[in-house]
Enzyme design. Structure first.
Site, PDB file in Angstrom:
ATOM      1  N   SER B  10       0.853  -1.189   0.000  1.00 11.25           N
ATOM      2  CA  SER B  10       0.000   0.000   0.000  1.00 11.25           C
ATOM      3  C   SER B  10       0.884   1.232   0.000  1.00 11.25           C
ATOM      4  CB  SER B  10      -0.956  -0.061   1.195  1.00 11.25           C
ATOM      5  OG  SER B  10      -1.926   0.944   1.110  1.00 11.25           O
ATOM      6  N   HIS B  37      -2.348  -1.060  -3.542  1.00  7.41           N
ATOM      7  CA  HIS B  37      -3.481  -0.125  -3.431  1.00  7.41           C
ATOM      8  C   HIS B  37      -3.200   1.101  -4.284  1.00  7.41           C
ATOM      9  CE1 HIS B  37      -4.596  -1.766   0.816  1.00  7.41           C
ATOM     10  NE2 HIS B  37      -5.015  -2.552  -0.160  1.00  7.41           N
ATOM     11  N   ASP B 129      -4.950  -4.102   5.719  1.00  4.65           N
ATOM     12  CA  ASP B 129      -5.285  -5.055   4.669  1.00  4.65           C
ATOM     13  C   ASP B 129      -4.149  -6.077   4.559  1.00  4.65           C
ATOM     14  OD1 ASP B 129      -6.629  -6.264   2.612  1.00  4.65           O
ATOM     15  OD2 ASP B 129      -6.128  -4.761   1.103  1.00  4.65           O
TER      16      ASP B 129
END
Lengths: 279, 190
Positions: B10, B37, B129
């Site tokens: 991310s 992401h 996540d």
């Protein structure tokens, strides 16, 4: 020794097969050729929501309680989307497809798998702004009856309008987005005139047949939920239902490579997956 | 069944991914699937940016693409990426913990299809996540590598993964590449 965790996974696969077979045999809804990995996630989500421990318990419930089947169908088939998802697609449609459509006196469009209708209204707005809407008839179909009702109502939460307005503008919108709906409490109700030339009806891509010949077929981000066998079936259906030089629009990450008729199409706009049937 | 490497990244992920891809051997024999992401409107520029540094060919996944050894696959913006035994599946289901693509979705489907042949790698990120996905891979007997949190742009994601499951290795990016080579290069299979 059998690892209990991995054997549980395999047992669940068997249970899912039984569930899908049962639903098909008893109700006629065919999910047997849905893409397994995404289907499984949705089934697990249903287990959570319904507070059930096993797929077998879900099978028992779905086969014996019709209301439970309705909840199951919604949870499995509804694809939540937004109006003007992928604005670049609508720009490409305006620039590449609209000029072709101008040459037709009458335009039949099939929106296959229209879900709650966001994309159908988006397209109706584009066609209205391009001065083509009066010549169009849009057939918006989905396998799910409840979803069709919702699509027909043209009512969406007002809280989404800010995001939709942004996307509308990015998609080349020519007016003020708020012209297309009226606000009522927490809802935005889209203008009835947008619906004038839209026919909403139930059609199941997995089991139903071709019902007309179209100049444009839109089916975006629906085929991703099907396995390759079912994708082939649907591509055959589209091929039968598309007139010569007709336009096929798929989702941004979908490919015509898995159509048995790949060679009958040329790309109109490759990145946005807009194709034209040549033969 | 062949091995599959899944990587989740991310905030700060691009730089870290570059370092890792750069360090991979040309003989690297497993497919690699990456969820980074990114904004849902982002274009394919990421593929090009990473390709400059990767000895292996990089592709943004299209639905039902075959999973081939020696390729690096990127989850497209605004789609979940899932794996089945020989191909990818995409979905536009709701974001999971605000993310689409979601690392958990990729890791959980990999755990199911590739079980102990899965190698999951959690890199830098400012959310949690991937933690559940990493523990799903461990539960299936797979391997988990987590970026050493002190070397991450944001330590939140690697730390969350370490709290959720036991990593097989906790390493800085350059050593992650070396470890992956050892686990997956052609020579290690013979």
């Amino acid at each position: 020794m059998i690892d209990p965790h991995s054997s549980k996974l395999k047992l669940e696969d068997i249970e899912i097969q039984l569930l899908l077979e049962g639903i098909y045999q008893y109700y006629g809804y065919d999910f047997r050729n849905y893409a397994m990995s995404s289907l499984k996630r949705r089934i697990r989500r249903i287990l959570e929501v319904e507070n059930l421990d096993t797929v077998s318990a879900l099978q028992d419930q779905v086969l014996h309680e019709p209301e439970s089947l309705q909840r199951f169908l919604l949870a499995i088939t509804v694809n939540v989307t937004s109006m003007f998802r992928d604005p670049a697609f609508f720009i490409a449609f305006r620039n590449q497809v609209v000029p072709l459509l101008r040459t037709y006196p009458y335009i039949r469009i099939w929106h296959a798998g229209c879900s709650q209708g966001q994309e159908v209204y988006s397209m109706a707005i584009v066609l209205q702004e391009e001065g083509l809407y009066k010549r169009c008839r849009i057939y918006a179909t989905d396998a799910n009856e409840q979803v069709i009702k919702q699509a027909k109502s043209g009512i969406y939460p007002i809280s989404l309008m800010q995001q939709y307005t942004q996307l509308y503008l990015q998609a080349g919108g020519k007016h003020s987005f708020s012209e297309y709906y009226t606000a009522a409490y927490d809802n935005a109700i889209f203008r009835a005139s947008l619906r004038d030339n839209i026919v909403f009806s139930q059609h199941n891509l997995a089991t139903d047949h071709s019902f007309n010949e179209f100049h444009v077929i839109l089916c975006r981000n629906v085929l991703i939920y099907f396995d390759q066998t079912l994708q082939k079936r649907v591509h055959q259906l589209f091929h039968e239902s598309l007139c010569k030089l007709g336009i096929l629009c798929l989702g941004r990450q979908e490919s015509i490579r898995f159509s048995p008729y790949e060679n009958d199409y040329e790309a109109v706009e490759k990145t946005e997956k807009i194709y034209r049937r040549l033969s | 069944m062949q091995r599959l490497v899944v990587i989740g990244a991310s905030l700060g992920g691009l730089t870290t991914l570059r370092t890792i891809l750069q360090g991979l051997a040309t003989t690297f024999s497993a497919p690699i699937a990456i969820v980074q992401h990114r904004h849902k409107e982002s274009k394919t520029g990421m593929t090009k940016a990473l390709q400059l540094h990767s000895p292996l060919p990089i592709r943004e996944v299209e639905d039902k693409d075959a999973i081939l050894p020696g390729y690096v696959y990127l989850a497209p913006a605004d789609y979940h990426l899932l794996v089945e035994p020989d191909h990818f599946v995409l979905s536009v289901d709701e974001p999971v913990s605000y993310a689409r693509p979601s690392i958990d979705v990729l890791f959980e489907s990999a755990a199911e299809s590739y079980a102990e042949q899965t190698i999951g790698v959690i890199l830098t990120g400012a959310n949690q996540d991937g933690a559940l996905g990493a523990s799903a891979i461990k539960a299936q007997g797979g391997t988990i590598i987590v970026q050493e949190p002190t070397t991450a742009t944001s330590a939140v994601m690697p730390t969350a993964a370490l709290n959720q499951t036991t990593a097989d290795w906790v390493l800085p990016p350059t050593q992650i590449a070396r470890r992956l080579n050892a686990l997956c290069s052609v020579s290690s299979l013979t």
